[in-house]
Design a protein around this motif. Sequence first.
Motif, mmCIF file in Angstrom:
data_model
loop_
_atom_site.group_PDB
_atom_site.id
_atom_site.type_symbol
_atom_site.label_atom_id
_atom_site.label_comp_id
_atom_site.label_asym_id
_atom_site.label_seq_id
_atom_site.Cartn_x
_atom_site.Cartn_y
_atom_site.Cartn_z
ATOM 1 N N PRO A 42 0.847 -1.032 -0.070
ATOM 2 C CA PRO A 42 0.013 0.055 0.043
ATOM 3 C C PRO A 42 0.894 1.256 -0.154
ATOM 4 O O PRO A 42 1.984 1.341 0.463
ATOM 5 C CB PRO A 42 -0.815 -0.194 1.334
ATOM 6 C CG PRO A 42 0.004 -1.171 1.970
ATOM 7 C CD PRO A 42 0.439 -2.033 1.214
ATOM 8 N N THR A 43 0.192 2.421 -0.461
ATOM 9 C CA THR A 43 0.950 3.792 -0.360
ATOM 10 C C THR A 43 1.144 4.249 0.881
ATOM 11 O O THR A 43 0.233 4.155 1.769
ATOM 12 C CB THR A 43 0.010 4.611 -1.488
ATOM 13 O OG1 THR A 43 -0.037 3.891 -2.609
ATOM 14 C CG2 THR A 43 0.811 6.071 -1.404
ATOM 15 N N LYS A 44 2.250 4.876 0.959
ATOM 16 C CA LYS A 44 2.266 5.364 2.505
ATOM 17 C C LYS A 44 1.735 6.516 2.774
ATOM 18 O O LYS A 44 1.374 7.298 1.524
ATOM 19 C CB LYS A 44 3.834 5.912 2.535
ATOM 20 C CG LYS A 44 4.916 4.448 2.737
ATOM 21 C CD LYS A 44 6.275 4.878 2.947
ATOM 22 C CE LYS A 44 7.200 3.661 3.047
ATOM 23 N NZ LYS A 44 8.672 3.883 3.337
ATOM 24 N N LEU A 45 1.114 6.833 3.772
ATOM 25 C CA LEU A 45 0.310 8.106 4.167
ATOM 26 C C LEU A 45 0.847 8.869 5.154
ATOM 27 O O LEU A 45 1.682 8.136 6.120
ATOM 28 C CB LEU A 45 -1.060 7.379 4.358
ATOM 29 C CG LEU A 45 -1.934 6.854 3.385
ATOM 30 C CD1 LEU A 45 -3.135 6.145 4.164
ATOM 31 C CD2 LEU A 45 -2.082 7.621 2.191
ATOM 32 N N PRO A 46 0.595 9.807 5.376
ATOM 33 C CA PRO A 46 1.121 10.711 6.481
ATOM 34 C C PRO A 46 0.544 10.392 7.796
ATOM 35 O O PRO A 46 -0.892 10.160 7.735
ATOM 36 C CB PRO A 46 0.869 12.313 6.212
ATOM 37 C CG PRO A 46 -0.246 12.064 5.241
ATOM 38 C CD PRO A 46 -0.102 10.959 4.432
#
Length: 428
Positions: A42-46
């Motif tokens: 999955p894409t990294k999120l803040p």
Amino acid sequence: MRFLLALAVIAAATLPPAAQKAAAATCAPNIGPGIAAPVAIPTKLPGFHAAWYGQSGYMRLCPGGTAQATLAYYNSGSLGWVAARMGEVAYLGTWGSEPGQDQPSILGGDGQLGSPATGWPRFNRIALQPAPYVGPGQVAWFQFTLRAPALPGTYRLFVRPLIEGASWLEDVGVFWQVLVLNPDGTMPTPTPPDPVGITFRVDPGVNAKDIALVHQGVQHASAYLDTFVGGTRRKAATVQVLLSDASQPYCCLTVGDSFRIVTSNLAWTAPPAAAADTWTADTERTELAAHEFIHLWQYALGGNACMVGVRWIAEGMAESFAYRSLVADGLIPAANLDTFTKRQLTTATNHVTLQSLESTFPGNANPFAVSYLAVDRLLAQKGLAAIRDWCTRVGTGQEWHQAFAAAFGETTDTFYSRFEVFRAQYVR
């Protein structure tokens, strides 16, 4: 998008030492293959985030057996998880529907609130992050031990990761499923999860086993309705489990689209139906919850006219379907139900007619047993669909005597006469 995952283990399941010798020749646990990690990362999120990353295989355990489970989460956020630092440390916590957010589980815990002492950090914290630091892009392999309850059946543990003191992380619908085998190693009848639309509200401090038994009752009853009675309830409803409620004198009560279980009530703590020749107290508690779920189904089908309009039909239907669900799933031998019913009828200190139970329900007449037997007679002649038909008819406003004649093919007077003759012969 939510997805559901079942329980898994990586170590061989074992029984407590005292039970190993007796069970070894009859019951053998089984560990299935693990579930691989997803192909795409999955894409990294803040901020703090987590994504499911795989788990060990499905399990079947003998009663009392234990096994170690592994569940992997990918740190998909921009912040690291730091052990022993409040607001940054990652745990796995208990979630809904079984046993509920921050509730104790019958499958594991620290020994508090009836949870088995399996080494969890707390009764509602399943596992602590395995390394001092889990950075962004790294995977944490959480491990924890589970113990199978004594009563065979299907049990579930819903899991959600969290940063303690900060926030719960993504809820991806992960749950673990334990299929507890019969003592002889045979398969019990698996039960599905709680029906769609049912929300559980559990008071803080409720015992882990009581929570599990309420879920078990709902699941057995719902599965029976789906399989044999044309479908379970699918409308929104609430199930409340409370330690005490001064406003409710009963252990179990359904009002409209909700029912309550008060676990401190004597009828729950020491159910009188339990006996050496019938079934255990836990089985009877399961039946009590199943009975109330049948009332929810009645209300959805025919409103108050079905659920409380004619007491002996309403209560007899709830008793019949609840006990039938436990017989169908192997928790109660059918012969034991007959033993219990005859004892209830012969020990009643007040003999009342079935007709009198249309609106009154004196406890010293053991009216639930009388009502159960009456509904059982109706079902023996006309089948399960007939009583569902009666509920639907009265729910649309048809006068209940007319609905009875249309659904069962005889007048109430004829049935009352026939039933009293049968009851006299039944108790000889």
